[in-house]
Design a protein around this motif. Structure first.
Motif, PDB file in Angstrom:
ATOM      1  N   LEU A  32       0.782  -1.228   0.000  1.00  0.00           N
ATOM      2  CA  LEU A  32       0.000   0.000   0.000  1.00  0.00           C
ATOM      3  C   LEU A  32       0.817   1.282   0.000  1.00  0.00           C
ATOM      4  CD1 LEU A  32      -2.667  -1.262   2.510  1.00  0.00           C
ATOM      5  CD2 LEU A  32      -2.843  -1.174   0.033  1.00  0.00           C
ATOM      6  N   GLY A  33       2.127   1.179   0.006  1.00  0.00           N
ATOM      7  CA  GLY A  33       2.957   2.381  -0.026  1.00  0.00           C
ATOM      8  C   GLY A  33       2.994   3.097   1.309  1.00  0.00           C
ATOM      9  N   PRO A  34       3.579   4.285   1.329  1.00  0.00           N
ATOM     10  CA  PRO A  34       3.724   5.017   2.585  1.00  0.00           C
ATOM     11  C   PRO A  34       2.406   5.626   3.046  1.00  0.00           C
ATOM     12  CG  PRO A  34       4.620   6.304   0.771  1.00  0.00           C
ATOM     13  CD  PRO A  34       4.224   4.972   0.207  1.00  0.00           C
ATOM     14  N   GLY A  35       2.296   5.815   4.352  1.00  0.00           N
ATOM     15  CA  GLY A  35       1.116   6.433   4.934  1.00  0.00           C
ATOM     16  C   GLY A  35       1.151   6.301   6.443  1.00  0.00           C
ATOM     17  N   ASP A  36       0.195   6.937   7.095  1.00  0.00           N
ATOM     18  CA  ASP A  36       0.159   6.883   8.554  1.00  0.00           C
ATOM     19  C   ASP A  36      -0.790   5.780   9.039  1.00  0.00           C
ATOM     20  OD1 ASP A  36      -2.427   7.889   8.301  1.00  0.00           O
ATOM     21  OD2 ASP A  36      -1.867   9.917   8.874  1.00  0.00           O
ATOM     22  N   ASN A  37      -0.824   5.604  10.347  1.00  0.00           N
ATOM     23  CA  ASN A  37      -1.645   4.535  10.923  1.00  0.00           C
ATOM     24  C   ASN A  37      -3.135   4.734  10.689  1.00  0.00           C
ATOM     25  OD1 ASN A  37       0.387   2.861  11.941  1.00  0.00           O
ATOM     26  ND2 ASN A  37       0.614   4.115  13.764  1.00  0.00           N
ATOM     27  N   CYS A  38      -3.622   5.970  10.772  1.00  0.00           N
ATOM     28  CA  CYS A  38      -5.054   6.210  10.549  1.00  0.00           C
ATOM     29  C   CYS A  38      -5.449   5.866   9.119  1.00  0.00           C
ATOM     30  CB  CYS A  38      -5.418   7.653  10.872  1.00  0.00           C
ATOM     31  SG  CYS A  38      -5.563   7.969  12.638  1.00  0.00           S
ATOM     32  N   THR A  39      -4.617   6.237   8.171  1.00  0.00           N
ATOM     33  CA  THR A  39      -4.902   5.891   6.774  1.00  0.00           C
ATOM     34  C   THR A  39      -4.929   4.377   6.611  1.00  0.00           C
ATOM     35  OG1 THR A  39      -3.910   7.942   5.982  1.00  0.00           O
ATOM     36  CG2 THR A  39      -4.118   6.152   4.385  1.00  0.00           C
ATOM     37  N   ALA A  40      -3.966   3.698   7.223  1.00  0.00           N
ATOM     38  CA  ALA A  40      -3.915   2.230   7.135  1.00  0.00           C
ATOM     39  C   ALA A  40      -5.160   1.601   7.755  1.00  0.00           C
ATOM     40  CB  ALA A  40      -2.654   1.708   7.817  1.00  0.00           C
ATOM     41  N   GLU A  41      -5.624   2.133   8.867  1.00  0.00           N
ATOM     42  CA  GLU A  41      -6.840   1.599   9.501  1.00  0.00           C
ATOM     43  C   GLU A  41      -8.058   1.784   8.590  1.00  0.00           C
ATOM     44  OE1 GLU A  41      -7.207  -0.166  12.201  1.00  0.00           O
ATOM     45  OE2 GLU A  41      -5.417   0.210  13.391  1.00  0.00           O
ATOM     46  N   TRP A  42      -8.177   2.959   7.974  1.00  0.00           N
ATOM     47  CA  TRP A  42      -9.286   3.179   7.037  1.00  0.00           C
ATOM     48  C   TRP A  42      -9.198   2.222   5.855  1.00  0.00           C
ATOM     49  CZ3 TRP A  42     -13.907   4.765   7.414  1.00  0.00           C
ATOM     50  CH2 TRP A  42     -14.262   5.770   8.307  1.00  0.00           C
ATOM     51  N   LEU A  43      -8.008   2.044   5.316  1.00  0.00           N
ATOM     52  CA  LEU A  43      -7.844   1.120   4.180  1.00  0.00           C
ATOM     53  C   LEU A  43      -8.190  -0.310   4.589  1.00  0.00           C
ATOM     54  CD1 LEU A  43      -4.603   2.545   2.524  1.00  0.00           C
ATOM     55  CD2 LEU A  43      -6.989   2.847   1.789  1.00  0.00           C
ATOM     56  N   ALA A  44      -7.884  -0.675   5.826  1.00  0.00           N
ATOM     57  CA  ALA A  44      -8.237  -2.014   6.310  1.00  0.00           C
ATOM     58  C   ALA A  44      -9.755  -2.172   6.396  1.00  0.00           C
ATOM     59  CB  ALA A  44      -7.592  -2.272   7.671  1.00  0.00           C
ATOM     60  N   LEU A  45     -10.437  -1.144   6.900  1.00  0.00           N
ATOM     61  CA  LEU A  45     -11.902  -1.207   6.971  1.00  0.00           C
ATOM     62  C   LEU A  45     -12.500  -1.294   5.564  1.00  0.00           C
ATOM     63  CD1 LEU A  45     -14.620  -1.157   8.361  1.00  0.00           C
ATOM     64  CD2 LEU A  45     -14.370   1.321   8.642  1.00  0.00           C
ATOM     65  N   LEU A  46     -11.974  -0.511   4.634  1.00  0.00           N
ATOM     66  CA  LEU A  46     -12.467  -0.562   3.253  1.00  0.00           C
ATOM     67  C   LEU A  46     -12.203  -1.922   2.615  1.00  0.00           C
ATOM     68  CD1 LEU A  46     -11.482   3.018   2.103  1.00  0.00           C
ATOM     69  CD2 LEU A  46     -13.805   2.126   2.419  1.00  0.00           C
ATOM     70  N   TYR A  47     -11.075  -2.532   2.930  1.00  0.00           N
ATOM     71  CA  TYR A  47     -10.765  -3.869   2.425  1.00  0.00           C
ATOM     72  C   TYR A  47     -11.748  -4.885   3.006  1.00  0.00           C
ATOM     73  CZ  TYR A  47      -7.719  -7.823   1.032  1.00  0.00           C
ATOM     74  OH  TYR A  47      -7.195  -8.975   0.476  1.00  0.00           O
ATOM     75  N   ALA A  55     -18.301 -11.502  -0.958  1.00  0.00           N
ATOM     76  CA  ALA A  55     -18.924 -12.715  -0.405  1.00  0.00           C
ATOM     77  C   ALA A  55     -20.445 -12.671  -0.513  1.00  0.00           C
ATOM     78  CB  ALA A  55     -18.499 -12.895   1.050  1.00  0.00           C
ATOM     79  N   GLY A  56     -20.987 -11.539  -0.940  1.00  0.00           N
ATOM     80  CA  GLY A  56     -22.431 -11.412  -1.073  1.00  0.00           C
ATOM     81  C   GLY A  56     -23.158 -11.230   0.247  1.00  0.00           C
ATOM     82  N   ALA A  57     -22.468 -10.707   1.247  1.00  0.00           N
ATOM     83  CA  ALA A  57     -23.073 -10.519   2.565  1.00  0.00           C
ATOM     84  C   ALA A  57     -24.170  -9.465   2.507  1.00  0.00           C
ATOM     85  CB  ALA A  57     -22.006 -10.102   3.574  1.00  0.00           C
ATOM     86  N   ALA A  58     -25.292  -9.765   3.144  1.00  0.00           N
ATOM     87  CA  ALA A  58     -26.392  -8.800   3.238  1.00  0.00           C
ATOM     88  C   ALA A  58     -26.216  -7.894   4.452  1.00  0.00           C
ATOM     89  CB  ALA A  58     -27.730  -9.521   3.326  1.00  0.00           C
ATOM     90  N   ASP A  59     -25.602  -8.454   5.492  1.00  0.00           N
ATOM     91  CA  ASP A  59     -25.284  -7.640   6.660  1.00  0.00           C
ATOM     92  C   ASP A  59     -23.893  -8.029   7.141  1.00  0.00           C
ATOM     93  OD1 ASP A  59     -25.707  -9.634   9.089  1.00  0.00           O
ATOM     94  OD2 ASP A  59     -27.437  -9.880   7.766  1.00  0.00           O
ATOM     95  N   ALA A  60     -23.243  -7.071   7.795  1.00  0.00           N
ATOM     96  CA  ALA A  60     -21.866  -7.303   8.207  1.00  0.00           C
ATOM     97  C   ALA A  60     -21.579  -6.618   9.531  1.00  0.00           C
ATOM     98  CB  ALA A  60     -20.902  -6.785   7.143  1.00  0.00           C
ATOM     99  N   VAL A  61     -20.680  -7.232  10.281  1.00  0.00           N
ATOM    100  CA  VAL A  61     -20.162  -6.656  11.511  1.00  0.00           C
ATOM    101  C   VAL A  61     -18.671  -6.467  11.294  1.00  0.00           C
ATOM    102  CG1 VAL A  61     -19.814  -6.961  13.990  1.00  0.00           C
ATOM    103  CG2 VAL A  61     -21.883  -7.848  12.903  1.00  0.00           C
ATOM    104  N   PHE A  62     -18.222  -5.221  11.353  1.00  0.00           N
ATOM    105  CA  PHE A  62     -16.806  -4.902  11.190  1.00  0.00           C
ATOM    106  C   PHE A  62     -16.244  -4.606  12.571  1.00  0.00           C
ATOM    107  CE2 PHE A  62     -18.943  -3.575   7.251  1.00  0.00           C
ATOM    108  CZ  PHE A  62     -18.302  -4.409   6.368  1.00  0.00           C
ATOM    109  N   ALA A  94     -19.709   2.467  -0.011  1.00  0.00           N
ATOM    110  CA  ALA A  94     -19.547   1.019  -0.165  1.00  0.00           C
ATOM    111  C   ALA A  94     -20.513   0.225   0.700  1.00  0.00           C
ATOM    112  CB  ALA A  94     -18.105   0.618   0.154  1.00  0.00           C
ATOM    113  N   THR A  95     -20.920   0.787   1.831  1.00  0.00           N
ATOM    114  CA  THR A  95     -21.823   0.060   2.729  1.00  0.00           C
ATOM    115  C   THR A  95     -23.297   0.408   2.506  1.00  0.00           C
ATOM    116  OG1 THR A  95     -21.504   1.730   4.468  1.00  0.00           O
ATOM    117  CG2 THR A  95     -20.097  -0.252   4.547  1.00  0.00           C
ATOM    118  N   ALA A  96     -23.576   1.306   1.592  1.00  0.00           N
ATOM    119  CA  ALA A  96     -24.962   1.736   1.353  1.00  0.00           C
ATOM    120  C   ALA A  96     -25.850   0.580   0.899  1.00  0.00           C
ATOM    121  CB  ALA A  96     -24.995   2.864   0.327  1.00  0.00           C
ATOM    122  N   GLY A  97     -25.275  -0.416   0.241  1.00  0.00           N
ATOM    123  CA  GLY A  97     -26.060  -1.533  -0.270  1.00  0.00           C
ATOM    124  C   GLY A  97     -26.335  -2.641   0.737  1.00  0.00           C
TER     125      GLY A  97
END
Length: 123
Positions: A32-47, A55-62, A94-97
């Protein structure tokens, strides 16, 4: 579907890495290249959202251990950082659906994704 997420920035070399754990599988990205911890945490949540969508999940717990990211994703804390606002917007789009989305905070010792990242860098 429950997905644990975590991200961090490694100083040598300067790069971010993220992990998502769900259903006994660990997904790691460290390209993912350089960045700070907050950016990495957001990218992890987006991943994690990306994996849930695939996976076709209708509901999710992150589940994550970065309180700032969890509270911002829940809409309880404002995201004041201009560099992080696009990640929050991408998360919302991304989570609107999903029928239902939950985001939970856990301590680092209970975050399976954080444990997976820590195992990569033994002390």
């Amino acid at each position: 579907m429950t997905l644990y997420f975590d991200g961090g920035s490694r100083p040598n070399p300067d790069r971010m890495e993220i992990a998502v754990v769900s259903g006994g599988r660990t997904h790691i990205r460290d390209d993912l290249g350089p960045g700070d911890n907050c950016t990495a945490e957001w990218l992890a949540l987006l991943y994690a959202v990306e994996i849930a969508v695939a996976a076709g999940a209708a509901d999710a717990v992150f589940v994550g251990d970065a309180r700032t990211i969890v509270e911002q994703a829940l809409g309880r804390w404002r995201c004041r950082s201009p560099q992080l606002q696009p990640h929050l917007a991408a998360y919302r789009a991304a989570t609107a659906g999903f029928a239902r989305v939950h985001v939970r905070h856990v301590g680092r010792s209970k975050n399976l994704a954080g444990i997976a990242l820590a195992r990569r860098h033994p002390r």
